[in-house]
Every structure is written in C-alpha cells, then in structure tokens.
Enzyme design. Structure first.
Site, PDB file in Angstrom:
ATOM      1  N   ASP A  19       1.328  -0.483   9.464  1.00 28.93           N
ATOM      2  CA  ASP A  19       1.598   0.748  10.225  1.00 28.93           C
ATOM      3  C   ASP A  19       3.105   1.046  10.209  1.00 28.93           C
ATOM      4  O   ASP A  19       3.535   2.182   9.904  1.00 28.93           O
ATOM      5  CB  ASP A  19       1.094   0.539  11.661  1.00 28.93           C
ATOM      6  CG  ASP A  19       1.005   1.818  12.482  1.00 28.93           C
ATOM      7  OD1 ASP A  19       1.147   2.905  11.897  1.00 28.93           O
ATOM      8  OD2 ASP A  19       0.773   1.715  13.702  1.00 28.93           O
ATOM      9  N   SER A  33      -6.990  -5.162  10.507  1.00 33.87           N
ATOM     10  CA  SER A  33      -7.176  -6.124  11.615  1.00 33.87           C
ATOM     11  C   SER A  33      -6.792  -7.570  11.304  1.00 33.87           C
ATOM     12  O   SER A  33      -6.854  -8.419  12.190  1.00 33.87           O
ATOM     13  CB  SER A  33      -8.628  -6.134  12.135  1.00 33.87           C
ATOM     14  OG  SER A  33      -8.913  -4.941  12.794  1.00 33.87           O
ATOM     15  N   ILE A  88       0.815  -1.218   0.000  1.00 27.59           N
ATOM     16  CA  ILE A  88       0.000   0.000   0.000  1.00 27.59           C
ATOM     17  C   ILE A  88       0.853   1.275   0.000  1.00 27.59           C
ATOM     18  O   ILE A  88       0.401   2.323  -0.456  1.00 27.59           O
ATOM     19  CB  ILE A  88      -1.004  -0.016   1.181  1.00 27.59           C
ATOM     20  CG1 ILE A  88      -2.204   0.898   0.866  1.00 27.59           C
ATOM     21  CG2 ILE A  88      -0.349   0.365   2.499  1.00 27.59           C
ATOM     22  CD1 ILE A  88      -3.409   0.661   1.745  1.00 27.59           C
TER      23      ILE A  88
END
Ligand code: AR6
Length: 169
Positions: free
Chosen positions: A33, A120, A10
């Site tokens: 992240d 998640s 991404i």
C-alpha cells in the site's frame, strides 16, 4: 485466462490494473500500500479520499477502483484483506472475497490484465501457505474467467514466490 507468476515489485508491472492490499481507511499505509501510494503520487490518494467521502472507506473483503497516477498500470483496485486472528474469525472467507470482488470489479471495468500482490500475508499476518491456496483456487474457479486474459501473481518475498510456484502446478 492465463495465470503467470512474477517475483518482483507490483508497482513496476505493466497491466490494466494492479491490486493494492489496502486498509479500511483507504488512506494508505505500509507494505505494498505504501509503495503504491509513494510511487503513484497524490492522484491515487485524491481519488481514494473521494471514494471515502462518498461511501466511508472500504470493508474487509470488498474492493474499489481508482486511477494509477504515475504507475505504469492504468488502474489500481484497492481491496482490504483479512487480519489473521487465529483462523476461526472468518479470515479465509474474507480473503477469498478480496480476490472475488476484485475480479468482479475488473470484469465490470473491462480490465483484461490484472496483477495481484499476496494480500494479507504481510502486516495482516495471514499464513502464507493458506493464503496462496486461497488466492490460486479463487482465481482458477472464477466464474467469468473467460472475460479476463491474464492474471499475474506478483510475489515480493521469496517465501511466497516458492509457495506459488509449488501450488500453481
Ligand atoms: N510489490 C509486491 N508485493 C509487495 C510489495 C511490492 N512493492 N511490498 C510488499 N509486498 P502488506 P497486508 C508484499 O503488509 O498484509 C498496509 O499498511 C509483502 O511481501 O503490504 O494485506 C495497509 O495499509 C506481502 O507478502 O499487506 C494495511 O494496513 C504482501 O505484499 C496493511 O498493510 C502483503 O503485505 C495490509 O496488510
């Protein structure tokens, strides 16, 4: 609204906003992240700290927006996913809220193209088949979908990519 599927990273996607699967601290972590903060540089973290100082982080299911630092995207929308804890602890509602609150924020900021990771389904342990159904249904049923041009689901692992391919038909 067009829905596209990409197998990849991404941090390399050229869109108005990429979505980060963050944690409540907004201070970075592992997985996607970690990749976003590592490649995006300190500008993203600085804005996260400003938000954290103003509102004390971000709750599960909620979303905040920052710059995208050195990444090709213009913005990062950080949302905090749902930690899987057996399935009877509001997990599905919280994950749905991640997609909804991210899309609402995108509309508010006039973002037209947006890329989601599989929120998640890594460290937070949410079952991938259920997560992909929630993601796809929430995006497809989004009330203001006429205000967004393209949503890209970016799957990093092959299992998610295959699930999205199957569930998008
Ligand atoms: N591009 C796209 N997807 C990715 C990338 C990437 N570069 N890297 C990993 N993924 P995770 P979570 C996929 O663990 O489960 C962090 O420490 C990965 O294959 O990143 O929501 C945060 O700070 C998986 O399918 O996020 C939180 O503490 C998906 O991203 C916690 O992890 C999500 O996996 C959040 O856990």
């Amino acid at each position: 609204m067009k829905i596209e599927l990409v197998h990849g990273d991404i941090t390399e996607i050229h869109v108005d906003a990429i979505v980060n699967a963050a944690n409540t601290s907004l201070l970075g972590g592992g997985g996607v992240d970690g990749a976003i903060h590592k490649k995006g540089g300190k500008e993203i973290l600085e804005e996260c700290i400003t938000i954290r100082n103003a509102q004390g982080g971000c709750k599960p299911g909620e979303a905040v927006i920052t710059n995208a630092g050195l990444l090709p995207a213009n913005f990062v929308i950080h949302t905090v996913g749902s930690v899987w804890n057996g399935g009877n602890n509001n997990e599905t509602e919280l994950l749905k809220n991640c997609y909804l609150n991210t899309l609402n924020l995108a509309v508010q900021k006039e973002i037209k193209t947006i890329a989601f990771p599989n929120i998640s389904t890594g460290i937070y342990g949410f079952p991938k088949p259920l997560a992909s159904k929630i993601a796809i249904n929430t995006v497809k049923n989004f009330e203001m979908k006429n205000l967004i041009d393209t949503v890209i689901f970016v799957c990093y692992d092959y299992e998610n990519f295959e699930l999205y391919k199957e569930n998008l038909h």
